[in-house]
Design an enzyme around this catalytic site. Sequence first.
Site, short mmCIF file in Angstrom:
data_model
loop_
_atom_site.label_atom_id
_atom_site.label_comp_id
_atom_site.label_asym_id
_atom_site.label_seq_id
_atom_site.Cartn_x
_atom_site.Cartn_y
_atom_site.Cartn_z
N PRO A 103 -53.64 6.78 -48.20
CG PRO A 103 -52.78 8.33 -49.71
CD PRO A 103 -53.44 6.98 -49.63
CG ASP B 41 -53.84 12.77 -50.16
OD1 ASP B 41 -53.02 13.23 -51.00
OD2 ASP B 41 -55.06 12.70 -50.37
CD1 TRP C 7 -59.82 13.47 -55.79
CD2 TRP C 7 -59.34 11.62 -54.66
NE1 TRP C 7 -60.58 13.48 -54.66
CE2 TRP C 7 -60.31 12.36 -53.95
CE3 TRP C 7 -58.88 10.42 -54.12
CZ2 TRP C 7 -60.84 11.92 -52.74
CZ3 TRP C 7 -59.41 9.99 -52.92
CH2 TRP C 7 -60.37 10.74 -52.23
CD GLN D 233 -61.44 7.51 -50.18
OE1 GLN D 233 -60.96 7.73 -51.27
NE2 GLN D 233 -61.57 8.43 -49.25
CD1 TRP E 112 -56.27 6.27 -53.48
CD2 TRP E 112 -56.73 4.50 -52.17
NE1 TRP E 112 -55.09 5.63 -53.20
CE2 TRP E 112 -55.34 4.55 -52.40
CE3 TRP E 112 -57.25 3.49 -51.38
CZ2 TRP E 112 -54.47 3.61 -51.86
CZ3 TRP E 112 -56.39 2.56 -50.83
CH2 TRP E 112 -55.01 2.62 -51.08
CE LYS F 141 -71.35 12.16 -43.81
NZ LYS F 141 -71.47 12.51 -45.22
CE LYS G 60 -63.52 19.15 -37.48
NZ LYS G 60 -62.66 19.90 -38.38
#
Length: 1045
Positions: free
Chosen positions: A48, A87, A537, A573, A577, A610, A613
Site C-alpha cells: 500500500p 497506507d 509498518w 522495502q 514491508w 537520486k 524534491k
Amino acid sequence: MATPRTTSELDSVALETELLSTWQDEKLFEATVENRAEGEPFIFLEGPPTANGKPGIHHVVARTYKDLVCRWKTMQGNFVERKGGWDTHGLPVEIEVQKRLDLMSNEAIEAFGMEEFNKECRESVWTYEAAWREMTERMAYWCDLDEPYVTLHNEFIESCWWALKQMFDKGLLYRGYKVLPYCPQTGTSYSSHEVALGYKEVEEPSVYVKFKLEDTNASILAWTTTPWTLPGNVGLAVGPDVEYVRVRVTATPEKWEGHGGAEIGEELILAKDLFKEVIRHHCEEVETFPGSDLIGRSYEPLFPGAVDRNGSESAWTVIGADWVTTTDGTGVVHTAVMYGEDDYNLGMEVGLPAQHTVAMDGSFLEGTHSELDGRYVKDCDETIIKLMHDSGLLYREKMYLHDYPHCWRTGHPLLYYAMDSWFVKMTAVKDKLLEFNSQVEWAPDWVGEGRFGEWLRNVKDWAISRERYWGTPLPVWICGECGKQHCVGSTEEMASMAKEGSPVAEDLHRPYVDDTILACPECGGDMKREPFVMDCWFDSGCASFAQWHHPFGEEGKFENNFPIDYICEGVDQTRGWFYTLLAVSTTVFDSICYKRCLSLGLILDAEGKKMSKSKGNIVDPWDHFNREGADATRWYMVTAGAPWNPLKFDPNGVRETYGKMFLTLWNIHRFHSDYAALDGFDPASSPRGNNTPLDNWVLSRLAEVVAGTTKQFEEWDFHKACRDIEEFVVNDVSNWYVRRSRRRLWDEADSDDKLACQHTLHTVLVTVSRLMAPVSPFMSDAIHRNLVGESVHMADWPEAGDVDSEIIETMALVRELAETGRRIRVDADRRQRLPCAEGWIVSGPDLSAFHEILAEELNVEIISLEKDLDRFQKIEVVPNRRSLGAKCRQDLPAVLQGIADGDSEAMLASIEAGNLVISGYEIGKDDIELRRIEREGFAAQTVQIADSSVSLVLDMSDSPELLSRGLARDITRRIQAARKDLDLAIEDTISLQVWMKDAPELYGEDSAWIINETRASSADFKIGEGQGESFEVDGATIWYSVSRS
RNA sequence: GCGCGGGUAGCUUAGUCGGCUGGAGCACCCGGCUGAUAACCGGGAGGUCGCAGGUUCAAGUCCUGCCUCGCGCACCA
C-alpha cells in the site's frame, strides 16, 4: 476475426486515451480477471502506498513491474485478483498536519485536541488520492481501486488487533525499553529514516574519566562524548581479548590544556593500543594483561546515589563485551544503561540497574546531584566537567568533532534515550525467519541472501509501540489494581469486557478508544489502555490477511489467498514491508508470507543522482504520458536495465523508445492493415497461399522470440526479453521482412504470394502484440483489436511454434552477404544502382532459395554458385587457442607464431598426413580451424558464419545493357523523389519529360520500366540539354520535369 | 567503518566456461540506398574495460588491495 481497418499516422496519446475509455466502457479489467475464474489462482499483494504524497516516476516503475507480471500470468491462464490498498497511518501523516497547523510539539497537539488532530490526519491521507488514481489509470496499472483495503478502516484495525493478540497469547509481546533518538523539545522519538535527515557535524567536549578501582590503587580510564550520561554510569565495558596496560605516572607533561590531570605516582589502566594517544604524562608501564582479567572488578560510582543499586550484583563493576574496540577512546566503554543501545543491551544481559537519571523533558531528575537536578542535560557539560575536575576524577578533556543526530524539525540535539515500549520478541523466532526466507524466491537472489538475510541474522526485537496519536491503537489494557495485562483481539471482545457504564469506542482510533475502560477479569479493577499507537509498518505487515478482514467472517478469502505468490516493491522495502510481512506471518501463522519477491532498484535522474524534491530533478510521469505515451514510458523503463539495478531515468531514452520501437511497430501494422483493408483480407477465410522461404524465416524467428520471451519472463529477465522483442520487430520484421515484402503486396491481383505474406504478417503482428501486452498494454491492444477483433488482454499467452534453426542461420548469412555486397561496391567504387552482370557465391550452405532476394539486394543480374572453391578462395589455417593452450601451456606464443609464419596449404597437408610439428608440439586437426578467405585481385569479400566461410564475388565489367539499366534506376529514383515532393498519392499518374546529355543509350525496355515504376501516363525521352531539375551520374547529365497528369 | 551492488566509446549498454580482432544503440563525420517510418546500409573517428598488483600460455572475465558512485547497516563509547 475480421478484415482490419486502415489506420492513420500514430498519435499515441490519442490512441491510449481512447483505449482507456473503451476499456472502461467494456469493464475490460474485470472481464480479464473473470475470464480466468476457473484458472489456478496467482496471488498478488499490492504494497500500500501513502496518498499524502504526490506519485512520482518511481511509483510508475514499481507499478509497471507489478502490472506486467499480473497481466502476463493472466494471459497464461491464471486467475489474478488485484486489490488496491492504502497506507494511511503513521508519523509522516502527523508531521504533514503538524506543519500545516503549526503544532510543533506534543503539548501543542494536545492543546489543539487529539480528536481534532486525528480528524485532520484522516483527511490529510487522501490529499493526493485523486492524483494517484489518475496516474494509476493513465499508466494502465490494473488494480481494483474501488474496493481497496485501507489501513485506517475499523475492519483493518480489528484484524491487526487480532494478529497482535496471537502474538500476545504466544508470549511474544512484552513491555520493555528501547533506546531511541529522542527529542525532548517535541517529545518525539524518531525512526532511523528521520534521524538520517538531521545529522550535523558538531564539535563538543569529550572527557577521559578516571574510575577508581576498589581493590587496588589504580583507576580505569574511560572516554565519553556525552558528559551528561556520566551520572547514569553503572558499568565499564572492556574487550575480553583486548590487551590493556597499567601505567604509573612518573612526570608531568610539558604542556597541558584544559581541565583534568594526574598526580605523580597515580596508576591508570587503559587499552595498550591507545596509551600513546591518550596519556600526556610521562609514565612507566607496570603490567599488561587481557581485558578478561579486569572483568568483575568493582569501582567507585562517580555520582553516588544518582542511581540505586536495586540489588544488582554487577552494578559499578567491569563487564566484558566483545564489541569493544580500540579504534578510539580508551578501549573502555562507559556504560549508562538508559542512554545507549549497546549500553542498554549489555545492561539487560548482565543485570545492571535500569534507572533514568534524565526526565522526558531532557532535564536531570531530582537526586542526581545538587548542582544538576532539574537542569537541561546539554547545558550541564561544563558543570559536570568541573565536578569531575574538582574531585580529581577527570584525566583530560578534548574537543571532539563528529556527526551527531539533531531533530530535523527543531534543530536540537537528540538524546539517545530508553523509551518505554512494547516489543515483539522477534529474536525468539529468528531461526524460523531464516528458514522461511530461504524458501522465498528472491529477484535478485543476492537481496534475499545478502541484504535481507543479513538483516534477519541480526534480528532485534521489534519495537512496535509509538507514543503518537494517529495510528492503529495498541490493544493492550492494564489493570490499575493488580497490573494484569490484557490484549484485546476484536471489537466484540472489547465491548464484552467494557466496564459497566464505560463508553465503547465505535471508531477504533484515539482518543475514543482511550476512553474505553475494561473490567479486569482477575480482580474486577479498572483497566486502562496503554496510550500507544502501533508502528505503521505493523499495519502493512498485516495486509495479507487484514485486507480481507480475516478472521472475521470473510468466507475463506484469506485461506484461498495465502501465501502470496508475488510481491514487488523498491529495495528500500527490505527492512520495511518485505520484513514486516514475513515478521507477522512467522509470528502469527508460522508460515512464509510470499513465495516470490521482486526487489526493484532505486530510480535516479539522468545524471545518476537520486531524485528529490530539493534537487528539483523529479521527473513528472505526465510529461511522458502526454508526449510519448504510457506504452513507451513503460517499455523504456523495462528495457533500460535489469529491474533490480538502479534506473537512470533519461527522458531522451523514452523518446528513443517511442521513435524506434513504437513508431516502427505502428508502421508495420499500418502497412499490413492498409493493404489488408484494400484487399478485403480476412485471416479466417482468405486462402493461405504458399509460404515463401522469407515467410518461413520470419515465422521461425517469431517462434524463437516467443520461446525466449517466455523463458526470460520466468527468469525475471524482463529487460532481456523486451530487448529481444524490440530487436525482432525493428530489425527482422521491419527492416528485412517488410522491406523485402513490399512489392509482394503491391500486386493488385489476389496472388497466392500476397496471401502468404498477409497471413504471415497477421501472425507476426498478433503474436508480437501478445508478447508485448503485459509491458505495453495500449498499442498491443490497438493492433490486436484491429487484426483479431478482440482485446489482446483476453487472449492467451502465445505458444512457441517450431523453430527451423537452419533457415534462421541461412537468412543471417543472406543478410550478411547483402551487406557484404555493398562493402564490395564501396571498395570497388561502383555505385549501387549500376547493376553487375553476375555475382558468385563461393562455398557455404545452399542459398538458392534466396538467390532472388540476394540478386535484388546486390543489384546483380544473375547469382550463381561457384563450385570451384579455389577459383576465388584460398585456405587459411587459424589456431584453436582453447585446444592449443591446454596442450602447449607456456609454449603457446611460439606455436602461435609458428602457425602465423607457416604456409597454410603446406600446414594443412602436413596435418592431414599427421606429421605437423611446431616448436616440438604435434598439431592435430582439433588444434586448428580452417578458414577460407578470398583471393586477392577480385571484387570479393569473405564472411565467416558459424563454421563456414562464404565468399561473394561481383563481376565489375560494364556493358551497354547494364549501363542502360543503371541509368534507368537513377532516373526512376529522382522521379520518385519528385513525386514525393509533389505530395502525390501512390496511385496518381504523372506527365514526364527527360533530357539526357553524354548519357549511355537508354534501351526501350528500360524506358518502359521507368514509365511503369513512376506511373507516367505520358513520357518523353530526349537527347540533349533540357530544363528543370537535373542531376549528374557517371559523367552524364539528366534533366527531368514531373507534373501531375 | 561494515555489508551489498555498480564503474566497459561523449551517453546508454552486451559481453556465456578465462580463448580468435571487446559487440551494439544514440550522437558525430564521409559515402551509399530509398514511394521506407523519426527509416535503412557501408565506412570512419571514438576504449588505459575505474586504478595497482597477482594467478595463467591467455584476464573485461578469476584472486588481493585501493579509488569511486549508489544503497543499506553502524556512525557508538
